[in-house]
Write a protein that holds these residues in place. Structure first.
Motif, mmCIF file in Angstrom:
data_model
loop_
_atom_site.group_PDB
_atom_site.id
_atom_site.type_symbol
_atom_site.label_atom_id
_atom_site.label_comp_id
_atom_site.label_asym_id
_atom_site.label_seq_id
_atom_site.Cartn_x
_atom_site.Cartn_y
_atom_site.Cartn_z
ATOM 1 N N PHE A 41 29.198 26.682 53.826
ATOM 2 C CA PHE A 41 30.098 27.813 53.594
ATOM 3 C C PHE A 41 30.932 27.595 52.338
ATOM 4 O O PHE A 41 31.121 28.513 51.548
ATOM 5 N N ALA A 42 31.458 26.379 52.176
ATOM 6 C CA ALA A 42 32.313 26.104 51.023
ATOM 7 C C ALA A 42 31.547 26.341 49.723
ATOM 8 O O ALA A 42 32.079 26.922 48.770
ATOM 9 N N ARG A 43 30.276 25.911 49.697
ATOM 10 C CA ARG A 43 29.485 26.101 48.474
ATOM 11 C C ARG A 43 29.217 27.577 48.206
ATOM 12 O O ARG A 43 29.384 28.060 47.085
ATOM 13 N N THR A 44 28.782 28.291 49.254
ATOM 14 C CA THR A 44 28.510 29.722 49.088
ATOM 15 C C THR A 44 29.769 30.434 48.603
ATOM 16 O O THR A 44 29.734 31.215 47.647
ATOM 17 N N ASN A 45 30.883 30.165 49.298
ATOM 18 C CA ASN A 45 32.129 30.847 48.956
ATOM 19 C C ASN A 45 32.590 30.502 47.551
ATOM 20 O O ASN A 45 33.115 31.361 46.839
ATOM 21 N N ARG A 56 31.628 34.256 40.810
ATOM 22 C CA ARG A 56 30.967 35.486 40.342
ATOM 23 C C ARG A 56 31.902 36.687 40.361
ATOM 24 O O ARG A 56 31.818 37.554 39.505
ATOM 25 N N ALA A 57 32.739 36.756 41.420
ATOM 26 C CA ALA A 57 33.584 37.940 41.583
ATOM 27 C C ALA A 57 34.849 37.862 40.730
ATOM 28 O O ALA A 57 35.565 38.855 40.600
ATOM 29 N N ALA A 58 35.103 36.689 40.150
ATOM 30 C CA ALA A 58 36.338 36.500 39.375
ATOM 31 C C ALA A 58 36.437 37.547 38.273
ATOM 32 O O ALA A 58 35.464 37.804 37.564
ATOM 33 N N GLY A 59 37.605 38.181 38.176
ATOM 34 C CA GLY A 59 37.816 39.179 37.126
ATOM 35 C C GLY A 59 37.214 40.541 37.453
ATOM 36 O O GLY A 59 37.273 41.458 36.644
ATOM 37 N N ARG A 60 36.574 40.659 38.622
ATOM 38 C CA ARG A 60 36.007 41.957 39.017
ATOM 39 C C ARG A 60 36.775 42.497 40.220
ATOM 40 O O ARG A 60 37.475 41.761 40.894
ATOM 41 N N ARG A 61 36.589 43.752 40.524
ATOM 42 C CA ARG A 61 37.181 44.336 41.706
ATOM 43 C C ARG A 61 36.249 45.437 42.246
ATOM 44 O O ARG A 61 35.273 45.808 41.600
ATOM 45 N N GLY A 62 36.555 45.910 43.434
ATOM 46 C CA GLY A 62 35.830 47.049 43.995
ATOM 47 C C GLY A 62 34.330 46.801 44.098
ATOM 48 O O GLY A 62 33.881 45.716 44.480
ATOM 49 N N LEU A 63 33.570 47.826 43.719
ATOM 50 C CA LEU A 63 32.118 47.795 43.872
ATOM 51 C C LEU A 63 31.476 46.634 43.110
ATOM 52 O O LEU A 63 30.544 45.987 43.607
ATOM 53 N N ASP A 64 31.993 46.343 41.896
ATOM 54 C CA ASP A 64 31.405 45.255 41.109
ATOM 55 C C ASP A 64 31.640 43.904 41.782
ATOM 56 O O ASP A 64 30.738 43.060 41.835
ATOM 57 N N ALA A 65 32.845 43.704 42.305
ATOM 58 C CA ALA A 65 33.142 42.456 43.007
ATOM 59 C C ALA A 65 32.263 42.343 44.256
ATOM 60 O O ALA A 65 31.744 41.266 44.583
ATOM 61 N N LEU A 66 32.094 43.466 44.941
ATOM 62 C CA LEU A 66 31.293 43.466 46.175
ATOM 63 C C LEU A 66 29.844 43.067 45.890
ATOM 64 O O LEU A 66 29.282 42.194 46.564
#
Lengths: 227, 227
Positions: free
Chosen positions: B65-69, B75-85
């Motif tokens: 889990f730690a690795r996946t997370n 990847r999600a850093a600096g993104r929000r909403g649909l792009d982060a998802l």
């Protein structure tokens, strides 16, 4: 042919004992020795019916599917479209003691599938049969004007069967967060965007699901979705 | 504190070896003895770091889990909403060699969870964290007008996380029927009814997913949904 009948009955008893042991103790508990003990027979007796544990487990896994499919076919008999679909899902989803036990068993088997060729070979057949059958019911639901003509039966069928597998995992790993009401909500969430105005999914589930989890009697705990 | 550093590093090496063995041979292959052999140390050496196999497996499960997370957060850093998802889902779904290996590992663990209290206690925390985080991204997507205001973030988040679990099961049990293109189709099937006109989901996946499975280059095999 009394001999053959005995053989078949004995074989079924062994599979039955294996199912009980897997549901209770996981696959680790279903050794040939433990099954012999459960049946009160000598250690070597099982070997007359199954050459080894892998063969016994493969037969047991097939039996789980056969039971689920048998019950689902019975429920869906005489129905079509949306009603047949919800009746089928009621037997595939882990909603009562029997189907939760089946979930515990299949999830155990999946954990072994990475290293067991024989088990891995069984699932595609069952998966394709379920998906095809769900897809047919969706096509009927579109014909019956319960679902919009824009609904795509193929990916929707994959998504529904996929959700069944996921609910089986959840019922095992998060039993307190997977009540029948939550399972029903997720299925309705998948179908809702495609239902024609006037089609109530909630009112179409088999009567026993509706009675057990009627929001009027047992409020659907929406906090489950937020906690 | 060189001693402490050594201890931590050694512990990490043991977990790493366990992950390799589980991915290759299933949980049955990850005995204390096999891990000692993999690391080239004496049989008793692992016992200094983990009191028993259950403790080692729990630590290993947490590490997956730690690795996946960790990767998803990056990847999600600096993104929000649909792009982060979509960036997050790209790391949770079994779409490449690393995430398929992780799926093999977690599915093995689920098979053991019915009979292992310690493992069972770990999942709810991770599941809730994923669901909460996905729900937040959906709420942002609604704010950003990528998803309709009628979309319900809570059940949608449950459905998406549930689909990730199901895809992990499928990648293990039906590897040839679970290509990345099919996984993407199912996620798009869930979100599509709620996307605002003009919002293309296909164009929003991270570039590497789009490049690897661009329908222009590698046609999406829709027969996968029908066979």
């Amino acid at each position: 042919m009394p001999k053959l009948v005995d053989h078949e009955r004995r074989r079924a008893e062994i599979i039955d004992a294996t199912l009980r042991l897997v549901a209770r103790d996981g696959l680790g508990g279903a050794t040939m020795r433990a099954i012999a003990k459960e049946l009160g027979v000598a250690n070597g007796a099982i070997g007359h019916y199954f050459t080894n544990q892998d063969a016994l487990l493969a037969a047991t896994y097939e039996e789980v599917f056969a039971r689920t499919n048998g019950r689902a076919a019975e429920r869906a008999a005489g129905r079509r479209g949306l009603d047949a679909l919800l009746a089928t899902l009621r037997e595939l989803l882990p909603m009562d003691a029997v189907t939760v036990d089946e979930a515990r068993i299949v999830v155990c088997f999946w954990g072994r599938i990475t290293t067991d060729e024989r088990l891995r070979a069984l699932l595609p057949k069952e998966h394709e049969a379920w998906t095809r059958s769900v897809q047919q019911m969706l096509e009927q639901a579109i014909e019956d004007c319960d679902l919009s003509a824009e609904a795509e039966p193929a990916p929707l069928a994959e998504l529904l069967v996929t959700t069944v597998h996921a609910m089986q995992v959840r019922a095992v790993t998060l039993p307190h967060r997977t009540p029948p009401s939550m399972q029903r909500l997720l299925i309705e969430q998948i179908l809702k965007p495609w239902t024609e105005p006037g089609t109530s999914l909630r009112g179409r589930w088999p009567a026993d699901v509706a009675a057990l989890h009627d929001p009027a009697e047992v409020p659907v705990d929406r906090s489950l979705l937020h906690s």
